[in-house]
Write a protein that holds these residues in place. Structure first.
Motif, mmCIF file in Angstrom:
data_model
loop_
_atom_site.group_PDB
_atom_site.id
_atom_site.type_symbol
_atom_site.label_atom_id
_atom_site.label_comp_id
_atom_site.label_asym_id
_atom_site.label_seq_id
_atom_site.Cartn_x
_atom_site.Cartn_y
_atom_site.Cartn_z
ATOM 1 N N PRO A 43 0.839 -1.203 0.000
ATOM 2 C CA PRO A 43 0.000 0.000 0.000
ATOM 3 C C PRO A 43 0.873 1.252 0.000
ATOM 4 O O PRO A 43 2.024 1.221 0.430
ATOM 5 C CB PRO A 43 -0.775 -0.117 1.312
ATOM 6 N N LEU A 44 0.310 2.331 -0.479
ATOM 7 C CA LEU A 44 1.005 3.616 -0.373
ATOM 8 C C LEU A 44 1.061 4.009 1.098
ATOM 9 O O LEU A 44 0.134 3.728 1.857
ATOM 10 C CB LEU A 44 0.269 4.693 -1.164
ATOM 11 N N PRO A 45 2.132 4.665 1.505
ATOM 12 C CA PRO A 45 2.192 5.114 2.899
ATOM 13 C C PRO A 45 1.205 6.249 3.122
ATOM 14 O O PRO A 45 0.867 6.973 2.182
ATOM 15 C CB PRO A 45 3.637 5.591 3.050
ATOM 16 N N PRO A 46 0.756 6.432 4.370
ATOM 17 C CA PRO A 46 -0.100 7.581 4.661
ATOM 18 C C PRO A 46 0.648 8.879 4.333
ATOM 19 O O PRO A 46 1.863 8.957 4.505
ATOM 20 C CB PRO A 46 -0.342 7.483 6.172
ATOM 21 N N MET A 47 -0.064 9.898 3.867
ATOM 22 C CA MET A 47 0.576 11.158 3.474
ATOM 23 C C MET A 47 1.428 11.752 4.595
ATOM 24 O O MET A 47 2.471 12.342 4.336
ATOM 25 C CB MET A 47 -0.466 12.184 3.023
ATOM 26 N N LYS A 48 1.038 11.563 5.842
ATOM 27 C CA LYS A 48 1.817 12.112 6.959
ATOM 28 C C LYS A 48 3.187 11.448 7.068
ATOM 29 O O LYS A 48 4.090 11.988 7.697
ATOM 30 C CB LYS A 48 1.048 11.976 8.279
ATOM 31 N N ASP A 49 3.358 10.279 6.443
ATOM 32 C CA ASP A 49 4.624 9.545 6.508
ATOM 33 C C ASP A 49 5.426 9.609 5.214
ATOM 34 O O ASP A 49 6.447 8.939 5.085
ATOM 35 C CB ASP A 49 4.361 8.086 6.881
ATOM 36 N N VAL A 50 4.975 10.399 4.244
ATOM 37 C CA VAL A 50 5.705 10.563 2.981
ATOM 38 C C VAL A 50 6.781 11.630 3.205
ATOM 39 O O VAL A 50 6.470 12.765 3.553
ATOM 40 C CB VAL A 50 4.754 10.959 1.833
ATOM 41 N N PRO A 51 8.053 11.261 3.024
ATOM 42 C CA PRO A 51 9.146 12.195 3.339
ATOM 43 C C PRO A 51 9.439 13.182 2.218
ATOM 44 O O PRO A 51 9.052 12.983 1.074
ATOM 45 C CB PRO A 51 10.334 11.263 3.523
ATOM 46 N N ALA A 52 10.164 14.224 2.561
ATOM 47 C CA ALA A 52 10.749 15.119 1.557
ATOM 48 C C ALA A 52 11.841 14.334 0.826
ATOM 49 O O ALA A 52 12.333 13.324 1.329
ATOM 50 C CB ALA A 52 11.325 16.355 2.229
ATOM 51 N N SER A 53 12.234 14.785 -0.333
ATOM 52 C CA SER A 53 13.162 14.024 -1.167
ATOM 53 C C SER A 53 14.633 14.225 -0.831
ATOM 54 O O SER A 53 15.492 13.617 -1.459
ATOM 55 C CB SER A 53 12.933 14.361 -2.638
ATOM 56 N N ARG A 75 9.026 4.247 9.080
ATOM 57 C CA ARG A 75 7.801 5.019 9.309
ATOM 58 C C ARG A 75 6.818 4.811 8.156
ATOM 59 O O ARG A 75 5.614 4.695 8.363
ATOM 60 C CB ARG A 75 8.149 6.501 9.461
ATOM 61 N N MET A 76 7.321 4.745 6.907
ATOM 62 C CA MET A 76 6.452 4.563 5.750
ATOM 63 C C MET A 76 5.798 3.186 5.753
ATOM 64 O O MET A 76 4.628 3.057 5.404
ATOM 65 C CB MET A 76 7.253 4.742 4.454
ATOM 66 N N TYR A 77 6.566 2.168 6.131
ATOM 67 C CA TYR A 77 6.101 0.775 6.048
ATOM 68 C C TYR A 77 6.467 0.008 7.313
ATOM 69 O O TYR A 77 7.330 -0.874 7.298
ATOM 70 C CB TYR A 77 6.713 0.093 4.829
ATOM 71 N N PRO A 78 5.822 0.317 8.434
ATOM 72 C CA PRO A 78 6.212 -0.309 9.695
ATOM 73 C C PRO A 78 6.016 -1.823 9.744
ATOM 74 O O PRO A 78 6.752 -2.518 10.441
ATOM 75 C CB PRO A 78 5.334 0.388 10.735
ATOM 76 N N ASP A 79 5.063 -2.362 8.983
ATOM 77 C CA ASP A 79 4.730 -3.782 9.099
ATOM 78 C C ASP A 79 5.216 -4.634 7.937
ATOM 79 O O ASP A 79 4.970 -5.835 7.922
ATOM 80 C CB ASP A 79 3.209 -3.938 9.252
ATOM 81 N N LEU A 80 5.889 -4.045 6.967
ATOM 82 C CA LEU A 80 6.346 -4.816 5.800
ATOM 83 C C LEU A 80 7.807 -5.205 5.957
ATOM 84 O O LEU A 80 8.575 -4.517 6.626
ATOM 85 C CB LEU A 80 6.169 -3.988 4.523
#
Length: 108
Positions: A43-53, A75-80
């Motif tokens: 899945p896409l990460p939640p927007m709050k967890d999408v980092p700056a580049s 943070r983007m993918y805690p369970d994968l």
């Protein structure tokens, strides 16, 4: 290419500003690219967890990745599951592939 050989797909990347210019012949490298590949359909990460580049973190020992890069991915993918290629050390919750990872023996 990783897509053809291992089934991973390049999705995005960040630039790591090491804050200190290194050596070089054409330019003195001060950055590295950190590439994010996926396998399957995570899945896409939640927007709050999408980092700056851009990550700005002072470089450490030779080829050691910035601590911030791990935190961003966790943070983007805690369970994968996570995999670091060209790893220099092991990290809890990650698979590590690299010829400098302690305990890994090269197969002749």
């Amino acid at each position: 290419m990783a897509e053809d050989t291992w089934g991973f797909t390049l999705k995005s990347g960040l630039v790591w500003d090491k804050e200190i210019a290194g050596t070089g012949f054409w330019v003195r490298g001060q950055h590295e690219h950190l590439l994010i590949f996926i396998k399957g359909n995570p899945p896409l990460p939640p927007m709050k967890d999408v980092p700056a580049s851009v990550i700005r973190e002072r470089r450490r020992e030779h080829s050691r990745k910035p601590e911030a890069s791990y935190a961003i991915i966790e943070r983007m993918y805690p369970d994968l599951p996570k995999l670091e290629l060209f790893a220099r050390q092991r990290r809890n919750g990650w698979d590590a592939w690299g010829n400098e990872v302690p305990g890994d023996e090269a197969v002749a």
